[in-house]
Design a protein around this motif. Structure first.
Motif, PDB file in Angstrom:
ATOM      1  N   ALA A   1       0.838  -1.212   0.000  1.00  0.00           N
ATOM      2  CA  ALA A   1       0.000   0.000   0.000  1.00  0.00           C
ATOM      3  C   ALA A   1       0.860   1.244   0.000  1.00  0.00           C
ATOM      4  N   THR A   2       1.960   1.218   0.765  1.00  0.00           N
ATOM      5  CA  THR A   2       2.853   2.390   0.818  1.00  0.00           C
ATOM      6  C   THR A   2       3.514   2.626  -0.517  1.00  0.00           C
ATOM      7  N   ALA A   3       3.992   1.537  -1.157  1.00  0.00           N
ATOM      8  CA  ALA A   3       4.661   1.681  -2.459  1.00  0.00           C
ATOM      9  C   ALA A   3       3.730   2.259  -3.498  1.00  0.00           C
ATOM     10  N   VAL A   4       2.467   1.783  -3.512  1.00  0.00           N
ATOM     11  CA  VAL A   4       1.504   2.295  -4.491  1.00  0.00           C
ATOM     12  C   VAL A   4       1.202   3.751  -4.228  1.00  0.00           C
ATOM     13  N   ALA A   5       1.116   4.121  -2.954  1.00  0.00           N
ATOM     14  CA  ALA A   5       0.845   5.523  -2.615  1.00  0.00           C
ATOM     15  C   ALA A   5       1.974   6.415  -3.060  1.00  0.00           C
ATOM     16  N   LEU A   6       3.211   5.960  -2.882  1.00  0.00           N
ATOM     17  CA  LEU A   6       4.349   6.758  -3.300  1.00  0.00           C
ATOM     18  C   LEU A   6       4.376   6.949  -4.799  1.00  0.00           C
ATOM     19  N   ALA A   7       3.907   5.934  -5.517  1.00  0.00           N
ATOM     20  CA  ALA A   7       3.961   6.002  -6.984  1.00  0.00           C
ATOM     21  C   ALA A   7       2.717   6.609  -7.589  1.00  0.00           C
ATOM     22  N   ALA A   8       1.841   7.171  -6.784  1.00  0.00           N
ATOM     23  CA  ALA A   8       0.575   7.688  -7.290  1.00  0.00           C
ATOM     24  C   ALA A   8       0.741   8.851  -8.240  1.00  0.00           C
ATOM     25  N   THR A   9       1.891   9.499  -8.182  1.00  0.00           N
ATOM     26  CA  THR A   9       2.132  10.602  -9.109  1.00  0.00           C
ATOM     27  C   THR A   9       3.119  10.201 -10.193  1.00  0.00           C
ATOM     28  N   ALA A  10       3.370   8.884 -10.325  1.00  0.00           N
ATOM     29  CA  ALA A  10       4.334   8.408 -11.313  1.00  0.00           C
ATOM     30  C   ALA A  10       3.991   8.937 -12.687  1.00  0.00           C
ATOM     31  N   CYS A  11       5.046   9.352 -13.428  1.00  0.00           N
ATOM     32  CA  CYS A  11       4.818  10.087 -14.664  1.00  0.00           C
ATOM     33  C   CYS A  11       4.903   9.202 -15.890  1.00  0.00           C
ATOM     34  N   GLY A  12       4.324   9.697 -16.952  1.00  0.00           N
ATOM     35  CA  GLY A  12       4.427   9.076 -18.256  1.00  0.00           C
ATOM     36  C   GLY A  12       4.746  10.136 -19.273  1.00  0.00           C
ATOM     37  N   PRO A  13       5.000   9.749 -20.530  1.00  0.00           N
ATOM     38  CA  PRO A  13       5.367  10.741 -21.543  1.00  0.00           C
ATOM     39  C   PRO A  13       4.209  11.630 -21.931  1.00  0.00           C
TER      40      PRO A  13
ATOM     41  N   TRP B   1       7.995  -1.394 -13.623  1.00  0.00           N
ATOM     42  CA  TRP B   1       6.936  -0.613 -12.992  1.00  0.00           C
ATOM     43  C   TRP B   1       6.082   0.043 -14.062  1.00  0.00           C
ATOM     44  N   THR B   2       4.806   0.216 -13.773  1.00  0.00           N
ATOM     45  CA  THR B   2       3.889   0.916 -14.677  1.00  0.00           C
ATOM     46  C   THR B   2       3.211   2.042 -13.911  1.00  0.00           C
ATOM     47  N   SER B   3       3.158   3.221 -14.510  1.00  0.00           N
ATOM     48  CA  SER B   3       2.543   4.366 -13.859  1.00  0.00           C
ATOM     49  C   SER B   3       1.100   4.056 -13.485  1.00  0.00           C
ATOM     50  N   THR B   4       0.732   4.354 -12.241  1.00  0.00           N
ATOM     51  CA  THR B   4      -0.631   4.101 -11.786  1.00  0.00           C
ATOM     52  C   THR B   4      -1.595   5.187 -12.249  1.00  0.00           C
ATOM     53  N   ILE B   5      -1.057   6.303 -12.752  1.00  0.00           N
ATOM     54  CA  ILE B   5      -1.899   7.392 -13.244  1.00  0.00           C
ATOM     55  C   ILE B   5      -1.993   7.377 -14.768  1.00  0.00           C
ATOM     56  N   TYR B   6      -0.819   7.269 -15.429  1.00  0.00           N
ATOM     57  CA  TYR B   6      -0.794   7.358 -16.889  1.00  0.00           C
ATOM     58  C   TYR B   6      -0.715   5.997 -17.575  1.00  0.00           C
ATOM     59  N   HIS B   7      -0.530   4.933 -16.772  1.00  0.00           N
ATOM     60  CA  HIS B   7      -0.544   3.557 -17.279  1.00  0.00           C
ATOM     61  C   HIS B   7       0.494   3.335 -18.374  1.00  0.00           C
ATOM     62  N   THR B   8       1.645   3.946 -18.224  1.00  0.00           N
ATOM     63  CA  THR B   8       2.745   3.764 -19.158  1.00  0.00           C
ATOM     64  C   THR B   8       3.909   3.070 -18.457  1.00  0.00           C
ATOM     65  N   PRO B   9       4.662   2.259 -19.177  1.00  0.00           N
ATOM     66  CA  PRO B   9       5.782   1.535 -18.560  1.00  0.00           C
ATOM     67  C   PRO B   9       6.867   2.490 -18.072  1.00  0.00           C
ATOM     68  N   MET B  10       7.464   2.154 -16.935  1.00  0.00           N
ATOM     69  CA  MET B  10       8.560   2.941 -16.361  1.00  0.00           C
ATOM     70  C   MET B  10       9.681   1.991 -15.930  1.00  0.00           C
ATOM     71  N   PRO B  11      10.347   1.318 -16.874  1.00  0.00           N
ATOM     72  CA  PRO B  11      11.396   0.358 -16.496  1.00  0.00           C
ATOM     73  C   PRO B  11      12.554   1.022 -15.767  1.00  0.00           C
ATOM     74  N   TYR B  12      13.163   0.270 -14.885  1.00  0.00           N
ATOM     75  CA  TYR B  12      14.337   0.727 -14.136  1.00  0.00           C
ATOM     76  C   TYR B  12      14.057   2.022 -13.373  1.00  0.00           C
TER      77      TYR B  12
END
Length: 298
Positions: free
Chosen positions: A14-26, A233-244
């Motif tokens: 749950a913590t990891a997903v919360a941290l990645a909630a703003t994960a970016c995509g192109p 990893w895949t962005s939880t907001i933009y649903h784009t791959p974020m490898p490494y």
């Protein structure tokens, strides 16, 4: 949706997903952004693309005081001898601009041996210094900004850049390291040269090209630590791959971007630091540890 995660730090799911909630995509460079990109959102920070708001404003006609009725009727009243100041010459390009015309300027300055770095499109301190040198050598006022007279002389002294000159395949030359990069294990990331330098105790181990968020979704600047890592990893907001992915500030991370590899600087991220060389980033991912420093600076 199934995702394989390599979590180096002991965090709950749950913590990891919360941290990645703003994960970016192109995103496209001309994107207007969305409400989530407001300055108060987690992805806010100093903008990587400067505007020309600092250019001198035109003088206002209303600034000159008008004579009062009593003064105009007095026989001793004299007309005002004040003269409105001559407005400053408005530059075509100046420090802080980020345009394709700046890219052309930089390519022409490279032809004239006044710049050694590859064109980035961003008008920073190196471009300012090169323009000042050109102006001094050509009898122009050395302002460091490009006005019409300076641009005309630069065009006359150089040739129209080729596509290869505008977007050379070589890696950008790293900028001088920020003082915060000189000790320990650091991903030293310069917004001006658009490079990431992996440094250990002040020594550069490897470098790679990077790009950042747009004006509406800027990459934050400052000194951070790698909080956690995820090879897949895949962005939880933009649903784009974020490898490494190597997360350093909330949902902002250093990660590989297939979009950057394909389109280069024609696009932008939603705040993350994109890398286009997958091989180099894979090797870096294996070396970076949770807790290593991340410095993002101009």
């Amino acid at each position: 949706m199934h995702r394989t995660r390599v979590m180096i730090r002991t965090l709950g799911v749950a913590t990891a997903v919360a941290l990645a909630a703003t994960a970016c995509g192109p995103q496209k460079a001309e994107s207007t952004g969305s409400a989530s990109a407001s300055p108060s959102s987690p992805a806010a920070g100093a903008s990587p693309t400067a505007t020309s708001d600092d250019k001198p404003a035109e003088p206002s006609d209303s600034a000159s005081p008008k004579p009062s009725a009593s003064a105009s009727q007095s026989p001793s009243a004299k007309p005002s001898s004040s003269v409105s100041p001559t407005p400053a010459v408005k530059p075509i390009m100046a420090n802080g601009d980020d345009t394709e015309q700046v890219r052309e300027l930089q390519a022409r300055l490279r032809q004239l041996k006044l710049m050694s770095v590859a064109p980035t499109g961003f008008y920073g301190s190196k471009t300012t210094a090169a323009v000042k040198t050109f102006q001094s050598k050509n009898g122009l006022t050395a302002t460091g900004s490009v006005d019409a007279a300076t641009w005309k002389k630069i065009e006359a002294a150089s040739k129209k850049p080729t596509p290869q000159e505008l977007n050379p395949p070589t890696v950008n030359e790293p900028d001088a390291p920020d003082p915060n990069c000189m000790q320990g294990r650091v991903m030293c990331i310069s917004k001006e040269s658009r490079t990431l330098a992996w440094m250990i105790d002040g020594k550069v181990v490897s470098t790679m090209d990077v790009r950042f968020g747009s004006e509406n979704t800027p990459t934050r600047e400052g000194v951070f630590d790698v909080g956690w890592k995820a090879k897949d990893w895949t962005s939880t907001i933009y649903h784009t791959p974020m490898p490494y992915s190597m997360f350093f500030s909330g949902g902002q991370a250093v990660h590989y971007s297939a979009d950057f590899a394909a389109r280069g600087y024609s696009g932008a991220s939603h705040g993350c630091v994109n890398v286009r060389d997958k091989g180099k980033l894979s090797a870096l991912f294996d070396q970076v540890q949770v807790g290593d420093k991340v410095v993002v600076y101009w």
